[in-house]
Design a protein around this motif. Structure first.
Motif, PDB file in Angstrom:
ATOM      1  N   PHE A  59       2.490   6.435  -7.025  1.00  0.00           N
ATOM      2  CA  PHE A  59       1.501   7.342  -7.611  1.00  0.00           C
ATOM      3  C   PHE A  59       1.979   8.787  -7.540  1.00  0.00           C
ATOM      4  O   PHE A  59       1.853   9.542  -8.496  1.00  0.00           O
ATOM      5  CB  PHE A  59       0.169   7.167  -6.884  1.00  0.00           C
ATOM      6  N   ILE A  60       2.561   9.176  -6.407  1.00  0.00           N
ATOM      7  CA  ILE A  60       3.060  10.553  -6.258  1.00  0.00           C
ATOM      8  C   ILE A  60       4.196  10.819  -7.245  1.00  0.00           C
ATOM      9  O   ILE A  60       4.267  11.865  -7.903  1.00  0.00           O
ATOM     10  CB  ILE A  60       3.520  10.790  -4.806  1.00  0.00           C
ATOM     11  N   TRP A  61       5.140   9.877  -7.368  1.00  0.00           N
ATOM     12  CA  TRP A  61       6.264  10.047  -8.304  1.00  0.00           C
ATOM     13  C   TRP A  61       5.769  10.172  -9.724  1.00  0.00           C
ATOM     14  O   TRP A  61       6.242  11.010 -10.492  1.00  0.00           O
ATOM     15  CB  TRP A  61       7.195   8.826  -8.155  1.00  0.00           C
ATOM     16  N   LEU A  95       0.825  -1.208   0.000  1.00  0.00           N
ATOM     17  CA  LEU A  95       0.000   0.000   0.000  1.00  0.00           C
ATOM     18  C   LEU A  95       0.858   1.256   0.000  1.00  0.00           C
ATOM     19  O   LEU A  95       0.621   2.196  -0.760  1.00  0.00           O
ATOM     20  CB  LEU A  95      -0.934  -0.014   1.211  1.00  0.00           C
ATOM     21  N   VAL A  96       1.921   1.256   0.832  1.00  0.00           N
ATOM     22  CA  VAL A  96       2.816   2.425   0.882  1.00  0.00           C
ATOM     23  C   VAL A  96       3.534   2.609  -0.447  1.00  0.00           C
ATOM     24  O   VAL A  96       3.667   3.722  -0.968  1.00  0.00           O
ATOM     25  CB  VAL A  96       3.806   2.265   2.055  1.00  0.00           C
ATOM     26  N   ALA A 119       2.541   1.682  -3.367  1.00  0.00           N
ATOM     27  CA  ALA A 119       1.595   2.183  -4.362  1.00  0.00           C
ATOM     28  C   ALA A 119       1.373   3.676  -4.201  1.00  0.00           C
ATOM     29  O   ALA A 119       1.273   4.412  -5.196  1.00  0.00           O
ATOM     30  CB  ALA A 119       0.287   1.420  -4.225  1.00  0.00           C
ATOM     31  N   VAL A 120       1.302   4.165  -2.984  1.00  0.00           N
ATOM     32  CA  VAL A 120       1.094   5.602  -2.754  1.00  0.00           C
ATOM     33  C   VAL A 120       2.272   6.407  -3.272  1.00  0.00           C
ATOM     34  O   VAL A 120       2.125   7.407  -3.993  1.00  0.00           O
ATOM     35  CB  VAL A 120       0.834   5.856  -1.263  1.00  0.00           C
ATOM     36  N   PHE A 121       3.496   5.988  -2.899  1.00  0.00           N
ATOM     37  CA  PHE A 121       4.685   6.724  -3.351  1.00  0.00           C
ATOM     38  C   PHE A 121       4.833   6.642  -4.865  1.00  0.00           C
ATOM     39  O   PHE A 121       5.235   7.614  -5.520  1.00  0.00           O
ATOM     40  CB  PHE A 121       5.945   6.180  -2.659  1.00  0.00           C
ATOM     41  N   ARG A 179       2.867  11.277 -10.754  1.00  0.00           N
ATOM     42  CA  ARG A 179       2.235  12.591 -10.928  1.00  0.00           C
ATOM     43  C   ARG A 179       3.271  13.689 -11.110  1.00  0.00           C
ATOM     44  O   ARG A 179       3.116  14.580 -11.966  1.00  0.00           O
ATOM     45  CB  ARG A 179       1.343  12.897  -9.722  1.00  0.00           C
TER      46      ARG A 179
END
Length: 427
Positions: free
Chosen positions: A384-386, A377-378, A380-382, A388
């Motif tokens: 996604f931010i990268w 989960l972590v 996937a979040v990072f 973007r």
């Protein structure tokens, strides 16, 4: 002159009768049991009627009623033919007509179920004696005959059109005013079926199931049809069912259902009671049983079915009242439930084998799974931010390139020889 004296004498006699009747009964009780009730104030008179008396109620102070003959002509209290007399009181009109016109008549008058007509004719309705005390749940057989000058009528023209019925009238209070409520209970038949003994013999048979609430009623046996109108009225009292029933369903310790019956000693002779019952359900299963009572309290073991489910107990009671009248009474139905048996207990050795076969589950697998899920989960979040940020950087770079392109294409590129001279300072 003679006719006027006769009419005056008739009116005087009628006034004398009305004056004497209150000494014996109230105004609502002066009718005989052979008065015919008026349904919707319409009725038909046959050709055999010698004399008819109309008893029509009205509110105090209102106008007298109006009678409409079959030919449409009207009879008023102040305009009468020679064969009619009319007596007005404060609450009713009493009209007597000799040899009335045959056909359908109508009375324009108030009708709360109390209006009556009395007939004097060769055609009469004879009904077997009906008990004045009945019981809720009782099955009552009634026989009736039509007579003409004392002889039983069995002609088809009369029998086919008879349409005899049994009904009860009960006085109810609606808006503080008494009204008569009529309820039909049964019809008569002369077809030789069910309880009728011989077909087309002129004896009509009806079976009444007394399933109306206890109380005081007026029972009416009548025939109202296209040929003639006759009726018999009788006051009856309906008492509660003389037998009460309670069922004990089978429990875990016993597979036997038991019916407890309480017989009212004030109404029935317990030694005369015979119970003809059955246990049944809704899918066609049934089992009969019979019991001969000796006391007023009976415990009856019932046939208990093997299958679980809901069952009912019903039947009839044959008994004699204390005065010797034979009764057939339907006792109130009751139901009971047979629950399915509990599952058998599991053997101890089976439980031990199941415990040994079951491996204890380790908590580390669950912990590792949770940690791995959190890391995914972590990540996937990072990610996604990268992603973007990279997309935003590409868009900004492309925009900057587009803005620099016009400036670079504005003129020729300067040559080195055309530029300012670069001289060394002189020494």
């Amino acid at each position: 002159m003679a006719q006027a004296l006769i009419r005056l004498f008739s009116r005087t006699c009628l006034w004398s009768i009305i004056a004497v009747l209150p000494l014996f009964a109230s105004a609502n009780e002066i009718f005989t049991n052979r008065d015919v009730p008026l349904i919707d104030n319409r009725f038909r008179l046959d050709h055999g009627i010698e004399k008819i008396t109309f008893i029509l109620y009205r509110e105090e102070g209102t106008r007298a009623a109006v009678l409409v003959r079959p030919n449409g002509s009207k009879l008023y209290a102040w305009d009468l033919p020679e064969n009619a007399t009319w007596l007005e009181t404060d609450e009713m009109d009493i009209v007597t007509i000799e040899n009335p016109m045959p056909g359908p008549w109508q009375a324009v008058a108030e009708n709360r179920g109390r209006n009556r007509i009395q007939l004097l004719s060769d055609v009469a309705l004879e009904v077997d004696e009906i008990p004045t005390q009945l019981y809720f749940g009782e099955r009552l057989k009634i026989a009736a005959q039509l007579h003409n000058r004392g002889d039983k009528i069995d002609l088809g023209v009369y029998i086919d059109e008879a349409l005899l019925s049994v009904a009860v009238n009960r006085t109810v209070n609606i808006d503080l005013r008494e009204r008569i409520r009529r309820e039909e209970l049964a019809k008569f038949y002369d077809d030789g079926k069910k309880f009728d003994e011989v077909p087309d013999d002129g004896i009509f048979t009806a079976v009444v199931d007394v399933d109306i609430e206890p109380g005081k009623y007026e029972l009416v046996v009548s025939t109202i049809n296209e040929v003639f109108t006759r009726a018999l009225r009788q006051e009856v009292f309906i008492y509660p069912n003389p037998v009460s029933v309670k069922i004990d369903a089978p429990d875990d310790d016993s597979n036997q259902a038991v019916m407890h019956m309480q017989i009212d000693r004030d109404e029935l002779d317990p030694s005369s009671v015979i119970i003809d019952g059955k246990v049944f359900n809704n899918v066609g299963w049934e089992e009969p049983f019979q019991v001969f009572a000796e006391t007023d309290k009976i415990a009856v073991p019932l046939p208990t079915p093997a299958m679980h489910g809901r069952y009912r107990v019903g039947g009839t009671i044959l008994a004699n009242t204390l005065d010797g009248r034979e009764l057939v009474v339907e006792f109130p139905e009751e139901d009971f439930v047979i629950l399915p048996p509990p599952p058998p207990p599991v053997a101890p050795e089976v439980l031990e084998q199941a415990a040994e076969a079951e491996e204890p589950s380790s908590p580390w697998g669950m912990i590792i799974g949770i940690v791995f899920g959190v890391l995914l989960l972590v990540g996937a979040v990072f990610g996604f931010i990268w992603w973007r940020k990279r997309v935003a950087f590409k868009k900004a770079l492309e925009k900057a390139r587009q803005s620099e392109a016009p400036a670079m294409n504005g003129g020729p590129e300067p040559k080195m020889s055309e530029g300012p001279e670069l001289n060394m300072p002189q020494e």
